[in-house]
Design an enzyme around this catalytic site. Sequence first.
Site, short mmCIF file in Angstrom:
data_model
loop_
_atom_site.label_atom_id
_atom_site.label_comp_id
_atom_site.label_asym_id
_atom_site.label_seq_id
_atom_site.Cartn_x
_atom_site.Cartn_y
_atom_site.Cartn_z
N LYS A 182 -28.55 -21.85 -4.89
CA LYS A 182 -29.27 -21.49 -6.11
C LYS A 182 -29.20 -20.00 -6.39
O LYS A 182 -28.90 -19.57 -7.51
CB LYS A 182 -30.72 -21.97 -5.98
CG LYS A 182 -31.67 -21.61 -7.11
CD LYS A 182 -32.39 -20.29 -6.92
CE LYS A 182 -33.19 -20.19 -5.66
NZ LYS A 182 -34.40 -20.98 -5.63
N TYR B 87 -40.04 -25.09 -10.91
CA TYR B 87 -39.18 -23.93 -10.66
C TYR B 87 -37.73 -24.36 -10.45
O TYR B 87 -36.80 -23.65 -10.83
CB TYR B 87 -39.71 -23.10 -9.47
CG TYR B 87 -39.54 -23.73 -8.12
CD1 TYR B 87 -38.40 -23.51 -7.37
CD2 TYR B 87 -40.53 -24.55 -7.58
CE1 TYR B 87 -38.24 -24.08 -6.11
CE2 TYR B 87 -40.37 -25.14 -6.34
CZ TYR B 87 -39.23 -24.90 -5.61
OH TYR B 87 -39.06 -25.48 -4.39
N GLU C 158 -42.82 0.70 -9.36
CA GLU C 158 -43.85 1.75 -9.45
C GLU C 158 -44.89 1.45 -10.51
O GLU C 158 -46.01 1.96 -10.45
CB GLU C 158 -43.21 3.11 -9.74
CG GLU C 158 -42.70 3.28 -11.15
CD GLU C 158 -42.30 4.72 -11.48
OE1 GLU C 158 -43.04 5.65 -11.09
OE2 GLU C 158 -41.25 4.90 -12.11
#
Length: 512
Positions: free
Chosen positions: A84, A218, A492
């Site tokens: 995958k 998913y 960040e």
Amino acid sequence: MAAFCRGRHRLKSISGLQTSIRQLSGKFDYDVVVIGGGSGGLAFSKEAAQLGKKVAVLDYVEPSAKGTKWGLGGTCVNVGCIPKKLMHQAALLGTAIKDAQKYGWTIPSPVSHDWATMAAAVQGHVKSLNWGHRVQLQDKKVKYLNMKGSLVDEHTVKGVTARGKEMTVTTRNIVIATGGRPKHPTHVIGAVEHGITSDDIFWLKESPGKTLVVGASYVGLECAGFLTGIGLDTTIMVRSIALRGFDQQMSGMVTDYMEAYGTKFAWKCSPTKVERLPSGSLQVTWVNNSTKQEGRDTFDSVLWAVGRAPEAKQLNLEKVGVRLDEETGKIVVGPDEVTSVPSIYSIGDISQGRPELTPTAIQAGRLLARRLATDSKELMNYDNVATAVFTPLEYACVGLSEEDAEKKHGKDSIEVLHAFYKPLEFTVAERDASQCYIKAVCLRGGDQRILGLHFTGPSAGEVIQGFALGLQCGATYTHLLNTVGIHPTCAEELTKLNVTKRSGLDATVTGC
């Protein structure tokens, strides 16, 4: 013939007598026999053998309805995580080629993708992993038996080869790690005859062509994402919601991006029939669950991604007294992975209430091996396990979804900090970043302990993996703010979250 049958029955009786003698004397063929050669079973086997236990692994792959079969290593290696991610990478490279032109690269046209080349490379890598696992078992003196395993009693396992040859072994303990396999919808006419699953897609020699993916788990979203990314006409049919069990706001970000990326969605629809036309195409009939109107279209392939079922039916569990969950069919286990039979353990996807994730099975297997082989008392911690969805815009998370946090603590007791950001890489390439989003779900009072982190964007899994350590250590919102980010990165932006949902202020990040 009758004499032969009587003789065979006598041999089995002698074998059973020998088994009983070994059990009564406390002597067994093995310390542990593992049924299932996937990630969890292999991790347990290697760890237990390294700690001095005599271990055997029985592993046999029943071919899919389409006849697809593979080698040692389980779902992750053969028909899951590994192929995958590699096919997802193929799709990302296609996007990178488009971006490259904005960065000054001259790309000869037309650019095309060849399925056969990709598939051969991916399958070649998987086969190398199959071989590697066999070598590792041999090096650690684990006995590998390519046989279907089932339970005779709490200390005896029967193995059967593909040709029907049988053998039994006795063992002090048994570990079940057979995982699960994709389901076919039983109510859809022609589903088995004309459809494929994730057990097949990665082993196709030729392109699946125009594809209908049924199901928005998913698995379905990831497969549809890479099929779209390599240029195939792809539609996802969604009965209810996408990414059930995940944060639903984040799910919306993922599917919105996929639609903009080129994947088609048929929302609130359920297939009723698949039939092959004289042309060779597949005609799919479906019903819109809201309007009750019927629809039809033709596809080259239909991929079922409607859930997975535990591989428990052939194990003979009920006869031995291993308790199964009535709703899921999975094995009921305690915190120490033990079943209702003290000598039998279960790890990985087949266990009730465990995350269906490779790393949790591996970690649980290793810890169980240490408990059985040493004085270790350490149990697997299933809280705050991070995961990622490898869709075109990746999504990763750790901890609670916003919905689960509200259910557990109450809406007024949580604070959600969030931000829309634009990856620097997207700027020159002029890519849409409207679904690049971050949120931290925190307790509202006290030190504002972080309950969950959610991130959509490039390399999402790489970003969240590090922050998962923070949640294991009890990270708070203050800890997050006191962490200095690496500039310029997407990660960040997590350290700069300062807008709460409650405030209603614009959460779009501007400037550096």
